[in-house]
Design an enzyme around this catalytic site. Structure first.
Site, short mmCIF file in Angstrom:
data_model
loop_
_atom_site.label_atom_id
_atom_site.label_comp_id
_atom_site.label_asym_id
_atom_site.label_seq_id
_atom_site.Cartn_x
_atom_site.Cartn_y
_atom_site.Cartn_z
CE LYS A 131 44.04 44.67 40.19
NZ LYS A 131 42.67 44.33 39.72
CE1 TYR A 168 44.23 39.12 41.20
CE2 TYR A 168 46.45 39.02 40.31
CZ TYR A 168 45.40 39.75 40.81
OH TYR A 168 45.50 41.11 40.94
CG ASN A 188 40.03 46.69 39.20
OD1 ASN A 188 41.24 46.49 39.23
ND2 ASN A 188 39.15 45.84 39.69
CG HIS A 234 44.65 42.83 44.66
ND1 HIS A 234 43.61 41.94 44.52
CD2 HIS A 234 45.38 42.40 45.73
CE1 HIS A 234 43.70 41.01 45.46
NE2 HIS A 234 44.78 41.26 46.20
CD GLU A 294 45.85 38.87 48.42
OE1 GLU A 294 45.03 38.44 47.60
OE2 GLU A 294 45.75 40.01 48.95
#
Length: 149
Positions: free
Chosen positions: A9, A49, A112, A115, A126
């Site tokens: 990310k 998402y 975080n 992913h 994905e």
């Protein structure tokens, strides 16, 4: 072999963690099948998402993912999705085990670092969002005979 999708990310890219993360997957024995650095367009973020579209945190998540470049990867190996999920750790870095990517580098659930697909079915979906079939490279690594029975 199974494939899974992984995305460093924007916070992970900005912090210079791409090399460390790639090194961990390589050291584990996984094989890189595709990779690219890009700023994600809104339509792909929404598709990525989609299960969170109606949740109150989605607008902030979308803005964050679109705030800078992401490093997108496809990794291959036996049980790749489960292996990678174990390596990245719990979604909340405060709950992630030391030694996991989030346990070592994450501080906040909203930032975080990484992913990864949560299942083989999610991985197929994905990967299809972010990579064209021609972008996935088929090859054999010289260490495969010593990694698998």
């Amino acid at each position: 072999m199974d494939r899974t999708f992984v995305m460093v990310k924007p916070d992970g890219v900005q912090r210079g963690l791409i090399g460390e993360i790639v090194s961990r997957f390589e050291a584990k024995g996984l094989k890189l099948a595709a990779a690219k650095l890009e700023s994600l367009p809104e339509e792909r973020v929404v598709e990525q998402y989609r299960e969170h579209l109606e949740k109150p945190f989605f607008p902030g998540l979308k803005a964050y993912i679109m705030s800078g470049p992401c490093f997108l990867m496809v990794w291959e190996g036996k049980g790749a999705a489960a292996v990678v999920r174990t390596m990245i750790g719990a979604t909340n870095p405060a709950e992630a085990a030391p030694g996991s990517i989030r346990g070592d580098f994450g501080l906040d659930i909203g930032r975080n670092v990484i992913h990864a697909s949560d299942s083989p079915a999610s991985a197929v979906r994905e990967i299809g969002i972010h990579f064209a079939p021609a972008e996935l490279i088929e090859y054999s690594k010289v260490d495969e005979p010593v990694l698998y029975e």
